[in-house]
Design an enzyme around this catalytic site. Sequence first.
Site, PDB file in Angstrom:
ATOM      1  N   LYS A  74      76.432  97.390  -5.518  1.00  0.00           N
ATOM      2  CA  LYS A  74      76.290  96.435  -6.619  1.00  0.00           C
ATOM      3  C   LYS A  74      75.919  95.045  -6.110  1.00  0.00           C
ATOM      4  O   LYS A  74      74.983  94.408  -6.611  1.00  0.00           O
ATOM      5  CB  LYS A  74      77.609  96.383  -7.409  1.00  0.00           C
ATOM      6  CG  LYS A  74      77.657  95.326  -8.500  1.00  0.00           C
ATOM      7  CD  LYS A  74      76.566  95.570  -9.537  1.00  0.00           C
ATOM      8  CE  LYS A  74      76.384  94.380 -10.454  1.00  0.00           C
ATOM      9  NZ  LYS A  74      77.116  94.473 -11.677  1.00  0.00           N
ATOM     10  N   CYS A  90      76.235  86.550 -13.616  1.00  0.00           N
ATOM     11  CA  CYS A  90      76.230  87.559 -12.546  1.00  0.00           C
ATOM     12  C   CYS A  90      75.519  87.093 -11.281  1.00  0.00           C
ATOM     13  O   CYS A  90      76.160  86.869 -10.265  1.00  0.00           O
ATOM     14  CB  CYS A  90      75.615  88.850 -13.068  1.00  0.00           C
ATOM     15  SG  CYS A  90      76.497  89.497 -14.499  1.00  0.00           S
TER      16      CYS A  90
HETATM   17  C1  UGA Z   1      71.969  91.165 -13.746  1.00  0.00           C
HETATM   18  C2  UGA Z   1      71.312  92.434 -13.157  1.00  0.00           C
HETATM   19  O1  UGA Z   1      69.933  92.469 -13.523  1.00  0.00           O
HETATM   20  C3  UGA Z   1      72.018  93.695 -13.677  1.00  0.00           C
HETATM   21  O2  UGA Z   1      71.450  94.850 -13.070  1.00  0.00           O
HETATM   22  C4  UGA Z   1      73.511  93.594 -13.343  1.00  0.00           C
HETATM   23  O3  UGA Z   1      74.215  94.718 -13.839  1.00  0.00           O
HETATM   24  C5  UGA Z   1      74.079  92.336 -13.972  1.00  0.00           C
HETATM   25  O4  UGA Z   1      73.373  91.175 -13.465  1.00  0.00           O
HETATM   26  C6  UGA Z   1      75.535  92.259 -13.618  1.00  0.00           C
HETATM   27  O5  UGA Z   1      75.832  92.041 -12.449  1.00  0.00           O
HETATM   28  O6  UGA Z   1      76.375  92.511 -14.476  1.00  0.00           O
HETATM   29  P1  UGA Z   1      71.778  89.892 -16.113  1.00  0.00           P
HETATM   30  O7  UGA Z   1      72.674  88.853 -15.531  1.00  0.00           O
HETATM   31  O8  UGA Z   1      72.045  90.410 -17.471  1.00  0.00           O
HETATM   32  O9  UGA Z   1      71.747  91.199 -15.156  1.00  0.00           O
HETATM   33  O10 UGA Z   1      70.327  89.247 -16.120  1.00  0.00           O
HETATM   34  P2  UGA Z   1      68.911  89.537 -15.456  1.00  0.00           P
HETATM   35  O11 UGA Z   1      68.059  90.248 -16.415  1.00  0.00           O
HETATM   36  O12 UGA Z   1      69.065  90.106 -14.096  1.00  0.00           O
HETATM   37  O13 UGA Z   1      68.378  88.039 -15.335  1.00  0.00           O
HETATM   38  C7  UGA Z   1      69.066  87.093 -14.518  1.00  0.00           C
HETATM   39  C8  UGA Z   1      68.370  85.767 -14.510  1.00  0.00           C
HETATM   40  O14 UGA Z   1      67.163  85.856 -13.759  1.00  0.00           O
HETATM   41  C9  UGA Z   1      67.989  85.207 -15.869  1.00  0.00           C
HETATM   42  O15 UGA Z   1      68.316  83.833 -15.905  1.00  0.00           O
HETATM   43  C10 UGA Z   1      66.482  85.400 -15.923  1.00  0.00           C
HETATM   44  O16 UGA Z   1      65.853  84.446 -16.717  1.00  0.00           O
HETATM   45  C11 UGA Z   1      66.108  85.243 -14.465  1.00  0.00           C
HETATM   46  N1  UGA Z   1      64.840  85.920 -14.074  1.00  0.00           N
HETATM   47  C12 UGA Z   1      64.741  87.268 -14.175  1.00  0.00           C
HETATM   48  C13 UGA Z   1      63.793  85.177 -13.582  1.00  0.00           C
HETATM   49  O17 UGA Z   1      63.873  83.936 -13.468  1.00  0.00           O
HETATM   50  N2  UGA Z   1      62.645  85.815 -13.209  1.00  0.00           N
HETATM   51  C14 UGA Z   1      62.502  87.161 -13.303  1.00  0.00           C
HETATM   52  O18 UGA Z   1      61.428  87.684 -12.927  1.00  0.00           O
HETATM   53  C15 UGA Z   1      63.582  87.900 -13.793  1.00  0.00           C
END
Ligand code: UGA
Length: 435
Positions: free
Chosen positions: A206, A262
């Site tokens: 994880k 996260c």
């Molecule tokens: C993240 C992981 O993606 C999940 O797999 C994990 O289960 C979860 O954390 C957790 O540990 O519980 P999450 O926090 O919901 O999920 O959000 P993400 O979709 O990963 O996005 C995280 C951040 O990265 C957001 O602020 C998003 O805007 C940013 N991001 C994402 C970018 O700046 N660029 C990208 O290409 C993708």
Amino acid sequence: MKISVIGCGYLGAVHAAAMASLGHEVTGVDVDTAKVEALTSGRPPFFEPGLSELLVKAQERGKLEFTTDVSRAADATVHFVCVGTPQKPGEFAADVTYVDAAVESLHPHLTATSVVVGKSTVPVGTAERLAGVIADTGAAMMWNPEFLREGHAVEDTLHPNRLVYGVADGEPGQAAAATLDEVYASILVEDTPRMITDFATAELVKTAANSFLATKISFINAMAELCEASGADVTQLADAIGMDDRIGRKFLNAGLGFGGGCLPKDIRAFMARAGELGADQAVAFLKEIDSINMRRRVRMVDIARDALGGSFIGKKITILGAAFKPDSDDVRDSPALAVARLIATQGGLVTVTDPQAIDNAKKSFPELNYVADTAEAITGAEAVLLLTEWREYRDLDPAATAELVRGKVLVDGRNVLTPELWRAAGWTYRALGRP
Ligand code: UGA
């Protein structure tokens, strides 16, 4: 099967509803009475597409209840631990006191046939330690990390791309894995890959996954810095390198960087835990990942100030988005709100709008001005900053938006708009990592 879910936040509430929808009898336990009441009436205390429907359906079928009384979970065979592990105030390490408290509260109700399944994100070594805590009951301990994304939580829980079971050695571990297979039977029939590992590997899977995702985002944001210095376009760069399927285009969206409950805290907790294990050098690069991420917020403010002629003082700045990402009302470590606050402290008159996150944002940053309606929020702005890429903001019409503002300055913090369209409508379009 009779199941309990301890902790009904983003992870636990979705897990409880999803397990009930698979036909299990689920008791969700949380210490927060308001949360229990909201979930009981089918109103999730946070925004998550599809969750309310799942909660209502499961409760109508009598498969799901929520309570503050852990003894109601006493007859469950499998107990999922889904409580939070936030960053400790003033340090990088994760606070595992809620996990410890959850296991302590279950302890008197455990028997030799119980299985305690940890799902929370924990420092490596936690499962082994907790197995020791419950050893006297004969119950089995497992670690089954959760990979759901907010905004896609229901889909990710019911159709995960893999299942990881961290188990104890030998027969007890095999027996516990067989029990969890029964719980996930209808997920496993979809040929979902399932891996059985030791405790430490499951815990590290994880943390390593989230560290990799954070690294991918900061990598492309570092490239964005180079693009800014050289006049290149990071969105084209990402498209081109992403076509190599060894690299892949996903999570290469450059912009304001990552936030949420996260990725930021998980990479910090990983650094802290690696230090305790004497392996700090192995993840020292995560410090750089963190600083690249944080620099984007400052750069965003610099670009916006520059586009306004060098000062925010007395100018109305409208910020589109408060949530840390679209389809969520979560504002924990939200890059958008961090930028909003920085601009406010530099004398800007900041108005923030968001389709779902205003109530949460108000609790964290009451000093900012919030307007729910997008057009009303934009009216009279001297600059508009798109900081969370909700569909509604991506679909804004440049000509219609121009009618509302006092100054046609648009800063696209997520690289989701088409610059040519905005420039053609008379806007000064600026972005991170694009000319
Ligand atoms: C993240 C992981 O993606 C999940 O797999 C994990 O289960 C979860 O954390 C957790 O540990 O519980 P999450 O926090 O919901 O999920 O959000 P993400 O979709 O990963 O996005 C995280 C951040 O990265 C957001 O602020 C998003 O805007 C940013 N991001 C994402 C970018 O700046 N660029 C990208 O290409 C993708």
